[in-house]
Design a protein around this motif. Sequence first.
Motif, PDB file in Angstrom:
ATOM      1  N   ASP A  52       0.808  -1.215   0.000  1.00 51.72           N
ATOM      2  CA  ASP A  52       0.000   0.000   0.000  1.00 51.72           C
ATOM      3  C   ASP A  52       0.848   1.275   0.000  1.00 51.72           C
ATOM      4  OD1 ASP A  52       1.023  -0.382   2.525  1.00 51.72           O
ATOM      5  OD2 ASP A  52      -0.814   0.237   3.573  1.00 51.72           O
ATOM      6  N   PHE A  53       2.160   1.150  -0.187  1.00 54.72           N
ATOM      7  CA  PHE A  53       3.028   2.322  -0.241  1.00 54.72           C
ATOM      8  C   PHE A  53       3.060   2.845  -1.671  1.00 54.72           C
ATOM      9  CE2 PHE A  53       6.054   2.860   3.568  1.00 54.72           C
ATOM     10  CZ  PHE A  53       5.015   2.613   4.452  1.00 54.72           C
ATOM     11  N   ASP A  54       2.393   3.963  -1.900  1.00 49.81           N
ATOM     12  CA  ASP A  54       2.408   4.596  -3.205  1.00 49.81           C
ATOM     13  C   ASP A  54       3.604   5.552  -3.290  1.00 49.81           C
ATOM     14  OD1 ASP A  54       1.517   6.317  -1.305  1.00 49.81           O
ATOM     15  OD2 ASP A  54      -0.295   6.943  -2.345  1.00 49.81           O
ATOM     16  N   PRO A  55       3.919   6.089  -4.471  1.00 50.68           N
ATOM     17  CA  PRO A  55       5.027   7.049  -4.568  1.00 50.68           C
ATOM     18  C   PRO A  55       4.842   8.198  -3.580  1.00 50.68           C
ATOM     19  CG  PRO A  55       4.359   6.342  -6.744  1.00 50.68           C
ATOM     20  CD  PRO A  55       3.337   5.784  -5.797  1.00 50.68           C
ATOM     21  N   HIS A  56       5.904   8.559  -2.875  1.00 50.36           N
ATOM     22  CA  HIS A  56       5.777   9.556  -1.819  1.00 50.36           C
ATOM     23  C   HIS A  56       7.141  10.107  -1.417  1.00 50.36           C
ATOM     24  CE1 HIS A  56       6.633   5.710   0.194  1.00 50.36           C
ATOM     25  NE2 HIS A  56       7.295   6.451   1.074  1.00 50.36           N
ATOM     26  N   TRP A  57       7.117  11.265  -0.800  1.00 55.23           N
ATOM     27  CA  TRP A  57       8.286  11.851  -0.155  1.00 55.23           C
ATOM     28  C   TRP A  57       8.198  11.597   1.347  1.00 55.23           C
ATOM     29  CZ3 TRP A  57      12.621  14.062  -2.011  1.00 55.23           C
ATOM     30  CH2 TRP A  57      12.637  14.471  -3.362  1.00 55.23           C
ATOM     31  N   ILE A  58       9.324  11.357   1.991  1.00 49.34           N
ATOM     32  CA  ILE A  58       9.349  11.279   3.451  1.00 49.34           C
ATOM     33  C   ILE A  58      10.579  12.017   3.974  1.00 49.34           C
ATOM     34  CG2 ILE A  58       8.085   9.107   3.644  1.00 49.34           C
ATOM     35  CD1 ILE A  58      10.764   7.716   4.228  1.00 49.34           C
ATOM     36  N   PRO A  59      10.469  12.563   5.190  1.00 48.45           N
ATOM     37  CA  PRO A  59      11.643  13.132   5.857  1.00 48.45           C
ATOM     38  C   PRO A  59      12.361  12.066   6.675  1.00 48.45           C
ATOM     39  CG  PRO A  59       9.698  13.606   7.140  1.00 48.45           C
ATOM     40  CD  PRO A  59       9.232  12.798   5.947  1.00 48.45           C
ATOM     41  N   TYR A  60      13.669  12.221   6.801  1.00 46.20           N
ATOM     42  CA  TYR A  60      14.475  11.410   7.712  1.00 46.20           C
ATOM     43  C   TYR A  60      14.881  12.296   8.889  1.00 46.20           C
ATOM     44  CZ  TYR A  60      15.424   7.383   4.613  1.00 46.20           C
ATOM     45  OH  TYR A  60      15.322   6.252   3.837  1.00 46.20           O
ATOM     46  N   PHE A  61      14.811  11.741  10.100  1.00 48.92           N
ATOM     47  CA  PHE A  61      15.236  12.463  11.293  1.00 48.92           C
ATOM     48  C   PHE A  61      16.436  11.756  11.921  1.00 48.92           C
ATOM     49  CE2 PHE A  61      10.735  13.475  10.733  1.00 48.92           C
ATOM     50  CZ  PHE A  61      10.802  14.860  10.723  1.00 48.92           C
ATOM     51  N   TRP A  62      17.399  12.533  12.320  1.00 50.07           N
ATOM     52  CA  TRP A  62      18.646  12.038  12.906  1.00 50.07           C
ATOM     53  C   TRP A  62      18.368  11.533  14.322  1.00 50.07           C
ATOM     54  CZ3 TRP A  62      23.870  14.389  11.418  1.00 50.07           C
ATOM     55  CH2 TRP A  62      24.906  13.918  12.224  1.00 50.07           C
ATOM     56  N   VAL A  63      18.809  10.316  14.616  1.00 46.88           N
ATOM     57  CA  VAL A  63      18.707   9.773  15.974  1.00 46.88           C
ATOM     58  C   VAL A  63      20.041   9.168  16.364  1.00 46.88           C
ATOM     59  CG1 VAL A  63      16.222   9.359  15.834  1.00 46.88           C
ATOM     60  CG2 VAL A  63      17.808   7.553  15.130  1.00 46.88           C
ATOM     61  N   SER A  64      20.318   9.128  17.649  1.00 48.40           N
ATOM     62  CA  SER A  64      21.616   8.620  18.108  1.00 48.40           C
ATOM     63  C   SER A  64      21.677   7.102  18.110  1.00 48.40           C
ATOM     64  CB  SER A  64      21.926   9.157  19.518  1.00 48.40           C
ATOM     65  OG  SER A  64      20.901   8.775  20.422  1.00 48.40           O
ATOM     66  N   ASP A  65      20.513   6.436  18.178  1.00 39.51           N
ATOM     67  CA  ASP A  65      20.475   4.968  18.211  1.00 39.51           C
ATOM     68  C   ASP A  65      19.241   4.515  17.436  1.00 39.51           C
ATOM     69  OD1 ASP A  65      20.094   2.238  18.877  1.00 39.51           O
ATOM     70  OD2 ASP A  65      21.077   2.488  20.816  1.00 39.51           O
TER      71      ASP A  65
END
Length: 270
Positions: free
Chosen positions: A197-210
Amino acid sequence: MTAYAPGFPTWAELATPDVRESERFYRELFGWYLYTLTGSLADYQIFTLGDVQGPEVAGMHQLADDTMAPEWTCYFRTDDIQATLDTVRAMGGRELSEPTDMANLGRMAHCADPEGADFALWTPYDFEGAGVRDEPSAMCWTELASRDIEGARRFYGEVFGWKAVDRSYYAPEYTNWKVGDWSVAGMVPLEEWWPADFDPHWIPYFWVSDCDATAARAAELGAVVHVPPIDIKPGRFAVMTDPCGARLAVLTPVAGSRSEPYGSGDAEVI
């Protein structure tokens, strides 16, 4: 961050059916604080690092109705929204909302590429965008999932002037987009291992330490982890949907790779 050049991602905005639930989740996951801007149309929430005085990291608003899907929208800087929208339409994309002034903050418009992946344009007045980037709990990357790699390369190359460079990350055909010498965004092909069900899309990535601990904590808080933590050259990442269904990713960069994913020259290739 005090300014963004044209073509760079500047902001990430969450549209959610449940503001309180989303606030709870992101406060617990990233330690974000939240304050509200009251406008003539609707309230708008701003996530910050630390407290109300901390730098802005993302925005949030209530979905207009239940028929709309929860999502994170990625904003990109342009000096001329109307000209950019003209290029979007000429290249087969769509204008989803007319250019609108957001008080003294800036001017914005929503649009979609030929596959339907939506994104937003931003021309700043007094608000440049995220006040911090490439640090823990802040956005560090934006990525398009697409079924038409060559079509998307042509489209975004014309719209933002991005140069497409091949990379071998976790996909056999990963695209790294550049503005000049700077890496600004990526693209991964939607393949059979992605959720159906994942259609074409943009997503943000967030920095995490772990990454592993964050993915586990996200699941405890009600998220669904679709891509469990996995190692790639720039670091370790995971993809999930939050408790309301909005897609996002988290990334723990490899040691010493502060310039990755954003970076200059070819130093980013590890």
